[in-house]
Design an enzyme around this catalytic site. Structure first.
Site, mmCIF file in Angstrom:
data_model
loop_
_atom_site.group_PDB
_atom_site.id
_atom_site.type_symbol
_atom_site.label_atom_id
_atom_site.label_comp_id
_atom_site.label_asym_id
_atom_site.label_seq_id
_atom_site.Cartn_x
_atom_site.Cartn_y
_atom_site.Cartn_z
ATOM 1 N N ASP A 99 -0.109 -9.667 55.300
ATOM 2 C CA ASP A 99 1.143 -9.716 54.559
ATOM 3 C C ASP A 99 0.859 -9.120 53.187
ATOM 4 O O ASP A 99 -0.152 -9.468 52.551
ATOM 5 C CB ASP A 99 1.607 -11.161 54.347
ATOM 6 N N HIS A 131 -5.994 -9.697 59.853
ATOM 7 C CA HIS A 131 -5.968 -9.520 61.298
ATOM 8 C C HIS A 131 -6.316 -8.071 61.649
ATOM 9 O O HIS A 131 -6.163 -7.160 60.833
ATOM 10 C CB HIS A 131 -4.588 -9.884 61.848
ATOM 11 N N SER A 154 -5.704 -10.158 47.104
ATOM 12 C CA SER A 154 -6.597 -9.027 46.919
ATOM 13 C C SER A 154 -6.003 -7.776 47.544
ATOM 14 O O SER A 154 -4.792 -7.612 47.554
ATOM 15 C CB SER A 154 -7.974 -9.335 47.496
#
Length: 261
Positions: A86, A142, A226
């Protein structure tokens, strides 16, 4: 002058002992008291949480929270590429012949970022994508595609901020910060997933140590907001034309397609 003071402040505060103290704090029970205000400040959607906010014992546990099952869907067909996180898809472009990528008007060396001229040369003329995670975002990473892990390596010690000020006044943040690289063979070429540490908390943890990555499966997490950089070889990746960069993306959302030619 502003540039000088900004860099001086970061150099003074971005040391091992300050990182240690911050890590101790966010992993302490005292830090849990700040979770409600953190949620409010960053307008975080609590409906997505796997657990109630009060169930997290400290801020660190909250930072690396899981989502409820079904909160993200994996889009596209087998050869499609999804967002691994995200965040904000802030920039994308072509790696130049001088092995640079241009971000916020600055050239960033792919060779310096990867720590190897041989590694960097493989991505000359290929596509790069930069995804920024804010402190409010889901921090787990992911796999953007299915493939076989062929190499992993870490570089760097300190981390400058990767927000707008950090990119403007920092010292080659994306190529110099603490970073962890994973290179994956996707069948017709290679992809490199670069995980860039944020200021103070450099922790980038792997939750998948196997050699086989399946698209959409969790492979690691950041201990704080980050950056992720994706690198694809020339002619091996086609960007989703519906994306108008910069654009907010969710993990599992379609960002492009691998060329099978």
């Amino acid at each position: 002058m502003r540039k000088f003071f900004y860099r001086s402040f970061i150099e003074l505060t971005n040391k091992r002992w300050t990182s240690f103290l911050l890590r101790r704090f966010v992993q302490s029970g005292i830090s849990a008291r700040f979770i409600p205000s953190y949620i409010k400040t960053f307008n975080i959607n609590i409906a997505e949480f796997e657990k109630e906010a009060a169930a997290y014992p400290d801020l660190h546990s909250f930072f690396i929270r899981n989502l409820k099952e079904g909160m993200r869907s994996i889009e596209g067909a087998e050869g499609d590429v999804i967002s691994p996180v995200d965040g904000m898809l802030a920039d994308t472009g072509i790696v130049s012949k001088s092995l640079n990528m241009k971000v916020k008007g600055k050239d960033y060396s792919i060779e310096e970022m990867l720590g190897s001229s041989e590694k960097a040369e493989a991505y000359e003329g290929g596509q790069y994508m930069i995804l920024y995670l804010s402190p409010a975002d889901y921090h787990r990473i992911h796999s953007p595609l299915s493939g076989r892990v062929i190499d992993r390596w870490d570089l760097g010690r300190h981390s400058y901020p990767v927000n707008e000020l950090g990119l403007k006044y920092g010292v080659r943040t994306l190529a110099k910060n603490f970073r962890s690289m994973t290179e994956v063979d996707h069948g017709t070429g290679r992809m490199c997933l670069v995980k860039v540490g944020a200021m103070f908390v450099n922790s980038i943890e792997y939750t998948h140590e196997g050699e086989k990555w399946e698209k959409g499966e969790e492979v690691g997490y950041f201990s704080f907001g980050s950056t992720v950089i994706l690198l694809f070889e020339k002619g091996k990746f086609h960007l989703n034309e519906e994306l108008k960069v910069p654009v907010k993306v969710k993990m599992g959302g379609l960002i492009g397609k691998i060329s099978r030619n």
